[in-house]
Scaffold this active site. Structure first.
Site, PDB file in Angstrom:
ATOM      1  N   LYS A  11     -11.577   9.977  -0.675  1.00  0.00           N
ATOM      2  CA  LYS A  11     -12.622   8.967  -0.521  1.00  0.00           C
ATOM      3  C   LYS A  11     -14.000   9.627  -0.337  1.00  0.00           C
ATOM      4  CE  LYS A  11      -9.348   5.682   1.568  1.00  0.00           C
ATOM      5  NZ  LYS A  11      -9.103   4.774   2.728  1.00  0.00           N
ATOM      6  N   ASN A 118     -11.155   7.388   6.430  1.00  0.00           N
ATOM      7  CA  ASN A 118      -9.968   8.223   6.706  1.00  0.00           C
ATOM      8  C   ASN A 118      -9.582   9.167   5.564  1.00  0.00           C
ATOM      9  OD1 ASN A 118      -8.972   6.314   4.973  1.00  0.00           O
ATOM     10  ND2 ASN A 118      -7.710   5.243   6.484  1.00  0.00           N
TER      11      ASN A 118
HETATM   12  P1  DAT Z   1      -3.975   2.502   4.109  1.00  0.00           P
HETATM   13  O1  DAT Z   1      -5.171   3.153   3.478  1.00  0.00           O
HETATM   14  O2  DAT Z   1      -3.426   3.317   5.234  1.00  0.00           O
HETATM   15  O3  DAT Z   1      -2.927   2.077   3.094  1.00  0.00           O
HETATM   16  P2  DAT Z   1      -4.782  -0.292   4.186  1.00  0.00           P
HETATM   17  O4  DAT Z   1      -4.337  -0.374   2.770  1.00  0.00           O
HETATM   18  O5  DAT Z   1      -4.219  -1.283   5.141  1.00  0.00           O
HETATM   19  O6  DAT Z   1      -4.515   1.159   4.794  1.00  0.00           O
HETATM   20  O7  DAT Z   1      -6.368  -0.442   4.248  1.00  0.00           O
HETATM   21  C1  DAT Z   1      -7.207   0.156   3.276  1.00  0.00           C
HETATM   22  C2  DAT Z   1      -8.337   0.860   3.999  1.00  0.00           C
HETATM   23  O8  DAT Z   1      -9.159  -0.106   4.678  1.00  0.00           O
HETATM   24  C3  DAT Z   1      -7.874   1.827   5.086  1.00  0.00           C
HETATM   25  O9  DAT Z   1      -7.580   3.117   4.572  1.00  0.00           O
HETATM   26  C4  DAT Z   1      -9.015   1.821   6.023  1.00  0.00           C
HETATM   27  C5  DAT Z   1      -9.561   0.412   5.950  1.00  0.00           C
HETATM   28  N1  DAT Z   1      -8.991  -0.465   6.996  1.00  0.00           N
HETATM   29  C6  DAT Z   1      -7.723  -0.941   7.055  1.00  0.00           C
HETATM   30  N2  DAT Z   1      -7.528  -1.745   8.108  1.00  0.00           N
HETATM   31  C7  DAT Z   1      -8.726  -1.797   8.749  1.00  0.00           C
HETATM   32  C8  DAT Z   1      -9.200  -2.456   9.921  1.00  0.00           C
HETATM   33  N3  DAT Z   1      -8.409  -3.244  10.653  1.00  0.00           N
HETATM   34  N4  DAT Z   1     -10.481  -2.260  10.297  1.00  0.00           N
HETATM   35  C9  DAT Z   1     -11.302  -1.473   9.569  1.00  0.00           C
HETATM   36  N5  DAT Z   1     -10.936  -0.838   8.446  1.00  0.00           N
HETATM   37  C10 DAT Z   1      -9.665  -0.972   8.044  1.00  0.00           C
END
Ligand code: DAT
Ligand code: MG
Length: 139
Positions: A11, A118
């Site tokens: 990212k 992240n």
């Molecule tokens: P991942 O990337 O671990 O699959 P995800 O698909 O649920 O997680 O979410 C996509 C991205 O969005 C994640 O890498 C970081 C951000 N994100 C997820 N949940 C969030 C939250 N509750 N608050 C802020 N950012 C969030």
């Protein structure tokens, strides 16, 4: 389980911090093979497709803005159970609680932003992987 492919993104935070090599090195040291790779700055169209599952969530707009804020590196990695394996290597979504030894646990922290930054994305299922690889690399 036969050899499969996953879509991995470094990212904008990872690219800005010079962690592209670190991420690729970890993938390669684990034994997965990078079979396709490119740098791009994602536009809203591509990001809306990629993050369709999150539309309407409170962090959706900040997520779109963050992901478009600079260049990213997209790659396809291949190996037995690479989808599960890379998710394990990436660690939990929240870098504060991601285990030490994972990419997010070792290299990211809470920045106090509306969207969690992240370092990496990894597909979460064979269906997501097929869909996401198509978005970034076509057929
Ligand atoms: P991942 O990337 O671990 O699959 P995800 O698909 O649920 O997680 O979410 C996509 C991205 O969005 C994640 O890498 C970081 C951000 N994100 C997820 N949940 C969030 C939250 N509750 N608050 C802020 N950012 C969030
Ligand atoms: Mg996800």
């Amino acid at each position: 389980m036969s050899s499969e492919q996953t879509l991995i993104l470094v990212k904008p935070d990872g690219v800005k911090r010079g962690l592209v090599g670190e991420v690729i090195a970890r993938i390669e040291r684990k034994g997965y093979v990078v079979t396709n790779l490119k740098m791009l700055t994602a536009d809203r169209t591509i990001l809306a497709k990629h993050y369709a599952e999150h539309e309407g969530k409170p962090f959706y707009e900040p997520l779109m803005e963050f992901m478009a804020s600079g260049p990213i590196v997209a790659m396809v990695a291949q190996g037995e159970r690479v989808i599960e394996g890379f998710r394990k290597m990436a660690g939990a979504t929240d870098p504060t609680v991601a285990e030490a030894g994972t990419i997010r646990g070792d290299l990211a922290r809470d920045m106090g932003t509306k969207v969690v930054q992240n370092i990496v994305h990894g597909s979460d299922s064979p269906e997501s992987a097929a869909r996401e690889i198509k978005i970034f690399f076509g057929n």
